[in-house]
Design a protein around this motif. Sequence first.
Motif, PDB file in Angstrom:
ATOM      1  N   HIS A 170       1.204  -0.515   5.175  1.00  0.00           N
ATOM      2  CA  HIS A 170      -0.158  -0.373   5.703  1.00  0.00           C
ATOM      3  C   HIS A 170      -0.974  -1.605   5.322  1.00  0.00           C
ATOM      4  O   HIS A 170      -0.595  -2.356   4.420  1.00  0.00           O
ATOM      5  CB  HIS A 170      -0.839   0.906   5.192  1.00  0.00           C
ATOM      6  N   SER A 172      -3.638  -1.458   3.855  1.00  0.00           N
ATOM      7  CA  SER A 172      -4.383  -1.155   2.620  1.00  0.00           C
ATOM      8  C   SER A 172      -3.982  -2.105   1.492  1.00  0.00           C
ATOM      9  O   SER A 172      -4.754  -2.315   0.554  1.00  0.00           O
ATOM     10  CB  SER A 172      -4.157   0.299   2.200  1.00  0.00           C
ATOM     11  N   GLN A 175      -6.510  -4.591   0.604  1.00  0.00           N
ATOM     12  CA  GLN A 175      -7.599  -4.183  -0.302  1.00  0.00           C
ATOM     13  C   GLN A 175      -7.324  -4.722  -1.702  1.00  0.00           C
ATOM     14  O   GLN A 175      -8.201  -5.308  -2.337  1.00  0.00           O
ATOM     15  CB  GLN A 175      -7.694  -2.657  -0.377  1.00  0.00           C
ATOM     16  N   ARG A 196       7.245   0.575   9.177  1.00  0.00           N
ATOM     17  CA  ARG A 196       7.766   1.793   8.530  1.00  0.00           C
ATOM     18  C   ARG A 196       9.140   2.109   9.087  1.00  0.00           C
ATOM     19  O   ARG A 196       9.376   1.886  10.281  1.00  0.00           O
ATOM     20  CB  ARG A 196       6.818   2.966   8.776  1.00  0.00           C
ATOM     21  N   GLN A 210      -2.542  -2.385  12.377  1.00  0.00           N
ATOM     22  CA  GLN A 210      -3.689  -1.652  11.839  1.00  0.00           C
ATOM     23  C   GLN A 210      -4.854  -2.603  11.601  1.00  0.00           C
ATOM     24  O   GLN A 210      -4.666  -3.821  11.509  1.00  0.00           O
ATOM     25  CB  GLN A 210      -3.336  -1.024  10.475  1.00  0.00           C
ATOM     26  N   GLU A 212      -7.776  -2.666   8.656  1.00  0.00           N
ATOM     27  CA  GLU A 212      -8.285  -2.048   7.437  1.00  0.00           C
ATOM     28  C   GLU A 212      -9.737  -2.467   7.263  1.00  0.00           C
ATOM     29  O   GLU A 212     -10.124  -3.568   7.686  1.00  0.00           O
ATOM     30  CB  GLU A 212      -7.467  -2.601   6.256  1.00  0.00           C
ATOM     31  N   ALA A 307     -13.567   2.686   2.285  1.00  0.00           N
ATOM     32  CA  ALA A 307     -12.479   1.991   2.970  1.00  0.00           C
ATOM     33  C   ALA A 307     -12.078   2.820   4.182  1.00  0.00           C
ATOM     34  O   ALA A 307     -12.345   4.018   4.240  1.00  0.00           O
ATOM     35  CB  ALA A 307     -11.295   1.817   2.039  1.00  0.00           C
TER      36      ALA A 307
HETATM   37  N1  DAH Z   1      -3.421   3.339   4.875  1.00  0.00           N
HETATM   38  C1  DAH Z   1      -3.567   4.583   5.606  1.00  0.00           C
HETATM   39  C2  DAH Z   1      -2.354   4.742   6.536  1.00  0.00           C
HETATM   40  O1  DAH Z   1      -1.670   3.800   6.792  1.00  0.00           O
HETATM   41  C3  DAH Z   1      -4.824   4.564   6.445  1.00  0.00           C
HETATM   42  C4  DAH Z   1      -6.043   4.604   5.617  1.00  0.00           C
HETATM   43  C5  DAH Z   1      -6.619   5.826   5.273  1.00  0.00           C
HETATM   44  C6  DAH Z   1      -6.645   3.474   5.142  1.00  0.00           C
HETATM   45  C7  DAH Z   1      -7.758   5.921   4.513  1.00  0.00           C
HETATM   46  C8  DAH Z   1      -7.792   3.534   4.351  1.00  0.00           C
HETATM   47  C9  DAH Z   1      -8.342   4.763   4.047  1.00  0.00           C
HETATM   48  O2  DAH Z   1      -8.396   2.442   3.881  1.00  0.00           O
HETATM   49  O3  DAH Z   1      -9.459   4.821   3.297  1.00  0.00           O
HETATM   50  O4  DAH Z   1      -2.113   5.821   6.968  1.00  0.00           O
END
Ligand code: DAH
Length: 343
Positions: A170, A172, A175, A196, A210, A212, A307
């Motif tokens: 992801h 994320s 971050q 994935r 994605q 973010e 986030a």
């Molecule tokens: N990383 C999560 C995913 O791939 C998606 C996500 C959910 C990102 C909540 C975020 C968050 O920053 O706060 O499913």
Amino acid sequence: MEVFDKIDELLKEILSLQPASADELEQFRIRFLGSKNIIKPLFAEMRNVEASQKKSFGQSLNNLKEKAEEKYNSIKGSLNGQDGSAQNLDIDLSLPSIPDPLGSRHPVSIIMNRVINIFEKIGFGVEEEREIEDDWHNFTAMNTPEDHPARDMQDTFYLKNSTKYLLRTHTSSVQARVMTSQKPPIRIIAPGRVYRNETVSARSHCQFHQVEGLYIDKNVSFADMKQTLLYFAREMYGAETRIRLRPSFFPFTEPSAEMDVYWGLKTELDHKITKGTGWLEILGCGMVDPNVLKNCGIDPEVYTGYAFGMGIERQAMLKYKIGDIRLLFENDVRFLKQFSSTI
Ligand code: DAH
């Protein structure tokens, strides 16, 4: 020395002359390069020049000759272009050229760019990061425990013979990259590709995109997040768009939510894609978990943040009514051409 003055004078003349036609150029050639050119007799002056100056005299004369040749060749080249000496060539220069086929933006890029523009307008910077990540940035820093199923070898692509490096699952992970390298206030979005280990089907793929979002500052509240996401939804799906937040769970946010936009329930297709509810889930979000802030060296007593993360393919499929995610990765030109009118 008179002959030196003469050389200077001729050099100035050569440099300043600009023969503008074939005739003028020919005059130039005869004067400086022809068999009775004006430079030749100067060579005979060599014997009258003092011994110490002979060398520099010879060099000045040669330079004069070279400059005349250079000028002649360059003017000849440019006149050829204009005066139709290309007429001899067996081509028709008046024919229109064969246009290079213009490509079009990929639907994923179209949606991605729209999302980026929407957030840039309210001051979010764009961070692009690596797709090959280490497990700390992808999982540990994001408060995802060792025994979490996402860490399973079967779920995630690890690099060969490695349990440390993987293709990020992801965005994320960005971050953690940003929080460990920048000081708050932080306000960024991170677009990019993620991977994935999923069976490829009409609905899911082993690679997708994605965006973010991360906002860290003093006194950032859940209400700030909700308002920002409402703004996003209205820019993206229209000014009347309604949203709702449903409680959810993500290891890196507390509380966590999923955001739906109201899609409508008019047609049979609406029923199908919203599973009869009229609502469509488009992103996950929440307040950044204090553990994540701590892991990245930010004091959770001083700073808070929110986030969010959204999938791009799903939004592209909804917008363009694409029924099979695999079409987005096959790069069949017949499919891609259909987006050539969109910017
Ligand atoms: N990383 C999560 C995913 O791939 C998606 C996500 C959910 C990102 C909540 C975020 C968050 O920053 O706060 O499913």
